[in-house]
Design a protein around this motif. Structure first.
Motif, PDB file in Angstrom:
ATOM      1  N   SER A 160      -0.952  87.485 -42.310  1.00 27.80           N
ATOM      2  CA  SER A 160      -0.284  88.780 -42.457  1.00 27.80           C
ATOM      3  C   SER A 160       1.046  88.801 -41.718  1.00 27.80           C
ATOM      4  CB  SER A 160      -1.186  89.900 -41.936  1.00 27.80           C
ATOM      5  OG  SER A 160      -2.175  90.243 -42.873  1.00 27.80           O
ATOM      6  N   LEU A 203      -0.510  95.801 -47.386  1.00 24.70           N
ATOM      7  CA  LEU A 203      -0.715  95.478 -48.797  1.00 24.70           C
ATOM      8  C   LEU A 203      -2.170  95.094 -49.055  1.00 24.70           C
ATOM      9  CD1 LEU A 203       1.268  95.375 -51.217  1.00 24.70           C
ATOM     10  CD2 LEU A 203       1.338  92.899 -50.911  1.00 24.70           C
ATOM     11  N   VAL A 227       8.747  88.543 -46.015  1.00 25.04           N
ATOM     12  CA  VAL A 227       9.045  89.613 -46.971  1.00 25.04           C
ATOM     13  C   VAL A 227      10.117  90.549 -46.412  1.00 25.04           C
ATOM     14  CG1 VAL A 227       8.097  91.686 -48.057  1.00 25.04           C
ATOM     15  CG2 VAL A 227       6.836  89.532 -48.153  1.00 25.04           C
ATOM     16  N   THR A 228      10.024  90.872 -45.133  1.00 25.62           N
ATOM     17  CA  THR A 228      11.004  91.767 -44.514  1.00 25.62           C
ATOM     18  C   THR A 228      12.401  91.158 -44.540  1.00 25.62           C
ATOM     19  OG1 THR A 228       9.307  92.731 -43.067  1.00 25.62           O
ATOM     20  CG2 THR A 228      11.603  93.011 -42.408  1.00 25.62           C
ATOM     21  N   SER A 240       4.239  95.548 -46.417  1.00 27.08           N
ATOM     22  CA  SER A 240       3.658  94.213 -46.535  1.00 27.08           C
ATOM     23  C   SER A 240       2.408  94.080 -45.665  1.00 27.08           C
ATOM     24  CB  SER A 240       4.696  93.160 -46.143  1.00 27.08           C
ATOM     25  OG  SER A 240       4.154  91.858 -46.213  1.00 27.08           O
ATOM     26  N   PRO A 246       6.862  91.704 -53.522  1.00 29.99           N
ATOM     27  CA  PRO A 246       7.562  92.737 -52.741  1.00 29.99           C
ATOM     28  C   PRO A 246       9.071  92.508 -52.652  1.00 29.99           C
ATOM     29  CG  PRO A 246       5.599  91.979 -51.595  1.00 29.99           C
ATOM     30  CD  PRO A 246       5.827  91.027 -52.718  1.00 29.99           C
ATOM     31  N   THR A 279       9.607  98.051 -44.960  1.00 28.97           N
ATOM     32  CA  THR A 279       9.143  96.843 -45.645  1.00 28.97           C
ATOM     33  C   THR A 279       8.013  96.178 -44.888  1.00 28.97           C
ATOM     34  OG1 THR A 279      11.403  96.514 -46.457  1.00 28.97           O
ATOM     35  CG2 THR A 279       9.899  94.660 -46.643  1.00 28.97           C
ATOM     36  N   ALA A 314       4.547  89.147 -43.744  1.00 29.31           N
ATOM     37  CA  ALA A 314       5.327  90.362 -43.499  1.00 29.31           C
ATOM     38  C   ALA A 314       6.723  90.018 -42.991  1.00 29.31           C
ATOM     39  CB  ALA A 314       4.604  91.251 -42.498  1.00 29.31           C
ATOM     40  N   LEU A 354       2.360  87.235 -52.896  1.00 29.22           N
ATOM     41  CA  LEU A 354       2.481  88.282 -51.885  1.00 29.22           C
ATOM     42  C   LEU A 354       3.876  88.329 -51.284  1.00 29.22           C
ATOM     43  CD1 LEU A 354      -0.908  87.829 -49.995  1.00 29.22           C
ATOM     44  CD2 LEU A 354      -0.431  88.969 -52.158  1.00 29.22           C
TER      45      LEU A 354
END
Length: 280
Positions: A75, A212, A82-83, A209, A147, A205, A79, A143
């Protein structure tokens, strides 16, 4: 007399705020304290606000019953990626929509915003077929990619566009006189000024994430690849019933980093949202 009235007003305001905060603080307090209780005390009536005998073994069981440390890392790194990806995509796209004039600009922006109106449940089957074709099922790529190029990035692009619109045109004119091109203006002038908006985008964001759930249960099947929201559902006994104290301990460990990040960055978050509303 005036000073005394002011002090009373402050006491009344703070007292009212404390009362109004109870519905928001109590669930978190109940989660943390219940993670330290035996299962028999969790649903006791009246509620036990302070555990009589704190049991810290629930936290060790969180890591022994399944690979929770690996899932925590999954995670965290997803995250983070993705951020960063969303901040990059939304910064470029938001600047282009705000400061570069081209035919069909407003129409294209409206088409992009339509992505916010499409529920994730509608697109999950086509996306599953797409990633299945490329052999990316049971990997973390869906994943990350969904996003970064999906609805969260659309919202982030809107936030960044609103911020860049609010920048005075004189800044760009002065930069052009100094010999900067479009990329130089973006990198050296616009982006540094956009730190409040970037902070708001980063928090939104990261939270999206981190929490999610739909995509992980669709794309992942191996426990060592699970993310935290999916992992929280796996703490069950031999009969399939929830192990409440262990689930709450895992939920506490899951929620703590998010609360910490928000408390540290809340000033930038609020400032970023305020700046994005200066102009339409």
């Amino acid at each position: 007399m005036k000073h005394s009235l002011s002090a009373r007003t402050k006491v009344a305001v703070y007292g009212l705020l404390c009362v109004l905060s109870v519905p928001f603080v109590f669930p978190t307090w109940w989660m943390v304290t219940s993670s330290l209780k035996p299962a028999s005390q969790i649903f006791a009536f009246p509620p036990v606000l302070f555990p009589r005998d704190a049991d810290l073994t629930t936290y060790s069981k969180v890591f022994s019953l399944q690979p929770f440390a690996t899932q925590y890392f999954n995670s965290a790194y997803i995250a983070a990626v993705v951020t960063l990806g969303t901040m990059a995509v939304s910064s470029f796209a938001g600047y282009a929509f705000a400061r570069i004039r081209f035919p069909g600009q407003n129409l294209l922006f409206m088409v992009v915003l339509l992505g916010l109106l499409i529920p994730a449940e509608v697109t999950i089957v086509p996306l599953f077929q797409f990633f299945l074709k490329f052999g990316l099922i049971n990997t973390h790529w869906p994943l990350i990619l969904i996003p970064v190029f999906g609805a969260p990035s659309v919202f982030a692009t809107f936030v960044m566009r609103q911020f860049f619109i609010s920048l005075p045109a004189e800044l760009e004119e002065a930069a052009r006189i100094d010999g900067l091109g479009r990329i130089g203006i973006f990198w050296m002038i616009a982006l540094p000024l956009a730190r409040p908006a970037l902070a708001a985008v980063a928090i939104f964001t990261f939270l999206h994430s981190w929490n999610l759930y739909l995509e992980p249960i669709v794309f992942l099947s191996s426990p060592e690849k699970f993310t935290l929201p999916q992992a929280l559902t796996q703490f069950v006994d031999a009969y399939g019933g929830p192990m409440w104290n262990i689930q709450l301990a895992a939920a506490t460990l899951t929620a703590f980093p998010v609360l910490l990040v928000f408390v540290i960055a809340q000033r930038h978050f609020i400032e970023g949202l305020a700046h994005t509303g200066l102009k339409g």
